[in-house]
Design a protein around this motif. Structure first.
Motif, PDB file in Angstrom:
ATOM      1  N   THR A 168      50.039  38.245  38.132  1.00  0.00           N
ATOM      2  CA  THR A 168      49.353  37.594  37.009  1.00  0.00           C
ATOM      3  C   THR A 168      47.859  37.903  37.036  1.00  0.00           C
ATOM      4  OG1 THR A 168      49.163  35.563  38.337  1.00  0.00           O
ATOM      5  CG2 THR A 168      51.023  35.718  36.796  1.00  0.00           C
ATOM      6  N   GLU A 169      47.299  38.073  38.237  1.00  0.00           N
ATOM      7  CA  GLU A 169      45.885  38.447  38.345  1.00  0.00           C
ATOM      8  C   GLU A 169      45.644  39.819  37.731  1.00  0.00           C
ATOM      9  OE1 GLU A 169      47.702  37.289  40.786  1.00  0.00           O
ATOM     10  OE2 GLU A 169      46.708  35.507  41.624  1.00  0.00           O
ATOM     11  N   ALA A 170      46.528  40.772  38.029  1.00  0.00           N
ATOM     12  CA  ALA A 170      46.380  42.133  37.495  1.00  0.00           C
ATOM     13  C   ALA A 170      46.587  42.147  35.987  1.00  0.00           C
ATOM     14  CB  ALA A 170      47.372  43.074  38.180  1.00  0.00           C
ATOM     15  N   ILE A 171      47.518  41.333  35.505  1.00  0.00           N
ATOM     16  CA  ILE A 171      47.780  41.270  34.059  1.00  0.00           C
ATOM     17  C   ILE A 171      46.582  40.668  33.333  1.00  0.00           C
ATOM     18  CG2 ILE A 171      49.176  40.114  32.298  1.00  0.00           C
ATOM     19  CD1 ILE A 171      51.595  40.505  34.169  1.00  0.00           C
ATOM     20  N   ALA A 172      46.023  39.610  33.899  1.00  0.00           N
ATOM     21  CA  ALA A 172      44.835  38.997  33.296  1.00  0.00           C
ATOM     22  C   ALA A 172      43.711  40.021  33.184  1.00  0.00           C
ATOM     23  CB  ALA A 172      44.385  37.796  34.120  1.00  0.00           C
ATOM     24  N   ASP A 173      43.516  40.796  34.223  1.00  0.00           N
ATOM     25  CA  ASP A 173      42.463  41.813  34.221  1.00  0.00           C
ATOM     26  C   ASP A 173      42.755  42.905  33.206  1.00  0.00           C
ATOM     27  OD1 ASP A 173      40.032  43.016  35.508  1.00  0.00           O
ATOM     28  OD2 ASP A 173      41.468  44.607  35.960  1.00  0.00           O
ATOM     29  N   ALA A 174      44.019  43.352  33.139  1.00  0.00           N
ATOM     30  CA  ALA A 174      44.402  44.427  32.223  1.00  0.00           C
ATOM     31  C   ALA A 174      44.262  44.013  30.764  1.00  0.00           C
ATOM     32  CB  ALA A 174      45.846  44.858  32.501  1.00  0.00           C
ATOM     33  N   CYS A 175      44.382  42.721  30.491  1.00  0.00           N
ATOM     34  CA  CYS A 175      44.328  42.232  29.109  1.00  0.00           C
ATOM     35  C   CYS A 175      42.954  41.681  28.726  1.00  0.00           C
ATOM     36  CB  CYS A 175      45.400  41.165  28.893  1.00  0.00           C
ATOM     37  SG  CYS A 175      47.081  41.808  29.032  1.00  0.00           S
ATOM     38  N   GLY A 176      41.989  41.809  29.621  1.00  0.00           N
ATOM     39  CA  GLY A 176      40.625  41.428  29.270  1.00  0.00           C
ATOM     40  C   GLY A 176      40.297  39.963  29.450  1.00  0.00           C
ATOM     41  N   PHE A 177      41.148  39.222  30.157  1.00  0.00           N
ATOM     42  CA  PHE A 177      40.802  37.833  30.479  1.00  0.00           C
ATOM     43  C   PHE A 177      39.832  37.832  31.657  1.00  0.00           C
ATOM     44  CE2 PHE A 177      45.016  37.405  28.487  1.00  0.00           C
ATOM     45  CZ  PHE A 177      44.737  36.446  27.519  1.00  0.00           C
ATOM     46  N   SER A 178      38.919  36.904  31.657  1.00  0.00           N
ATOM     47  CA  SER A 178      37.906  36.873  32.722  1.00  0.00           C
ATOM     48  C   SER A 178      38.513  36.522  34.082  1.00  0.00           C
ATOM     49  CB  SER A 178      36.795  35.881  32.370  1.00  0.00           C
ATOM     50  OG  SER A 178      37.331  34.582  32.156  1.00  0.00           O
ATOM     51  N   SER A 179      39.650  35.820  34.063  1.00  0.00           N
ATOM     52  CA  SER A 179      40.343  35.474  35.300  1.00  0.00           C
ATOM     53  C   SER A 179      41.762  35.059  34.970  1.00  0.00           C
ATOM     54  CB  SER A 179      39.630  34.325  36.029  1.00  0.00           C
ATOM     55  OG  SER A 179      39.753  33.124  35.279  1.00  0.00           O
ATOM     56  N   HIS A 180      42.633  35.015  35.975  1.00  0.00           N
ATOM     57  CA  HIS A 180      44.003  34.586  35.707  1.00  0.00           C
ATOM     58  C   HIS A 180      44.025  33.092  35.372  1.00  0.00           C
ATOM     59  CE1 HIS A 180      43.647  33.461  39.974  1.00  0.00           C
ATOM     60  NE2 HIS A 180      44.660  32.637  39.780  1.00  0.00           N
ATOM     61  N   TYR A 181      43.027  32.338  35.887  1.00  0.00           N
ATOM     62  CA  TYR A 181      42.957  30.922  35.544  1.00  0.00           C
ATOM     63  C   TYR A 181      42.636  30.753  34.054  1.00  0.00           C
ATOM     64  CZ  TYR A 181      41.443  26.060  35.397  1.00  0.00           C
ATOM     65  OH  TYR A 181      41.304  24.735  35.062  1.00  0.00           O
ATOM     66  N   TYR A 182      41.728  31.595  33.523  1.00  0.00           N
ATOM     67  CA  TYR A 182      41.416  31.507  32.088  1.00  0.00           C
ATOM     68  C   TYR A 182      42.636  31.894  31.260  1.00  0.00           C
ATOM     69  CZ  TYR A 182      39.302  32.441  27.554  1.00  0.00           C
ATOM     70  OH  TYR A 182      39.029  32.438  26.218  1.00  0.00           O
ATOM     71  N   MET A 183      43.403  32.901  31.729  1.00  0.00           N
ATOM     72  CA  MET A 183      44.632  33.272  31.016  1.00  0.00           C
ATOM     73  C   MET A 183      45.596  32.077  30.978  1.00  0.00           C
ATOM     74  SD  MET A 183      47.158  36.575  31.525  1.00  0.00           S
ATOM     75  CE  MET A 183      47.862  36.063  33.100  1.00  0.00           C
ATOM     76  N   TYR A 184      45.686  31.354  32.091  1.00  0.00           N
ATOM     77  CA  TYR A 184      46.517  30.144  32.147  1.00  0.00           C
ATOM     78  C   TYR A 184      46.053  29.136  31.087  1.00  0.00           C
ATOM     79  CZ  TYR A 184      47.974  25.539  33.912  1.00  0.00           C
ATOM     80  OH  TYR A 184      48.466  24.279  34.013  1.00  0.00           O
TER      81      TYR A 184
END
Length: 294
Positions: free
Chosen positions: A259-275
């Motif tokens: 999920t960390e790598a996906i958040a980064d690949a999609c331009g989210f600042s962090s996986h927590y922000y994606m959550y």
């Protein structure tokens, strides 16, 4: 087989035109040949296509046009186009590629420049699914640029600079003259939506801002959001976030990335922000979403 000769790729020509800064990336000649075809594509810069000889067909954002010797057409950043050379009378195209921006203008006066600048901004902010006639000698000026570059006489770089300046002016004049005579409207919001969406789809992972897009397509942030609200039903930032979520869902469904790598690949600042974003859209947390989709 097509042959392309680039003349200015190794140069660094930047010209100023009534509040605009024009960085010339290349001036190239395409000898297409009878079987040449370029499928749907777009660039991140402006491209002026001048037909030196021959004929062909171009599709600009789905509108198909024929062109002939002495015509030219414009493809702006993120405008999808397809080109086909005539098999009996193959085209030779002169192509000027350039990045265009407003030069050192404060945000408060971003769209309040001289009358000429306003004309040029109107020209640049619109997508043209049409061809224009070279009524002001652009092709002849391109011939002179090729000659100067090929001969490389002392001072040829200094000679090319005013030629490029005159070339750009002649192209603008032909467009504005045609628009004035045919009373074509400047706004084409449906095509502008396509440009905005192409921009989002190709840059979402970089977290671009509406100001980035504003400078690229010469529309103010308010204009962009007005168009988005009318045709898409949401603002630029809302659509960008929705697109990021859609791409994240695709990766959660079809990849083994963390999920960390996906958040980064999609331009989210962090996986927590994606959550947090998933929660905002009433979606399960990313890790649970992945399990449920299996």
């Amino acid at each position: 087989m097509a042959k392309i000769i680039s003349y200015l790729t190794s140069k660094n020509f930047t010209i100023s035109l009534s509040g605009l800064q024009i960085k010339v990336l290349d001036a190239a000649v395409l000898d297409a040949g009878p079987d040449w075809k370029k499928e749907d594509h777009f660039h991140t810069y402006f491209e002026f296509h001048m037909i030196k000889s021959g004929k062909g067909i171009v599709s600009i954002e789905g509108s198909t046009l024929s062109f002939k010797e002495g015509d030219f057409y414009i493809t702006a950043p993120y405008v999808t186009h397809q080109q086909v050379s005539n098999p009996i009378d193959p085209m030779v195209e002169y192509c000027l590629q350039c990045e265009i921006s407003l030069s050192d203008t404060p945000d408060s006066t971003y769209f309040n420049s001289s009358e000429d600048t306003e004309f040029f901004i109107n020209v640049l902010s619109t997508t043209y699914p049409r061809t224009f006639q070279d009524n002001y000698g652009a092709i002849g000026l391109f011939d002179s640029i090729i000659k100067e570059t090929s001969l490389k006489h002392p001072g040829f770089s200094l000679q090319i600079q005013p030629l490029l300046f005159l070339l750009v002016i002649s192209l603008f004049r032909s467009v504005i003259n045609t628009l004035d005579q045919t009373h074509l409207p400047y706004p084409q919001s449906d095509v502008r939506v396509s440009r905005i969406m192409n921009f989002i789809e190709n840059n979402y992972h970089l977290s671009p801002t509406i100001d980035d897009l504003s400078k690229l397509i010469f529309l103010s942030p308010k204009q962009i959001n007005r168009i988005m609200k009318k045709y898409i039903g949401c603002t630029f930032n809302e659509k960008l976030l929705l697109y990021k979520v859609s791409q994240a869902k695709q990766l959660l469904n079809h990849s083994t990335l963390s999920t960390e790598a996906i958040a980064d690949a999609c331009g989210f600042s962090s996986h927590y922000y994606m959550y947090q974003v998933f929660k905002r859209f009433n979606l399960p947390p990313p890790a649970r979403f992945r399990i449920k989709s299996k």
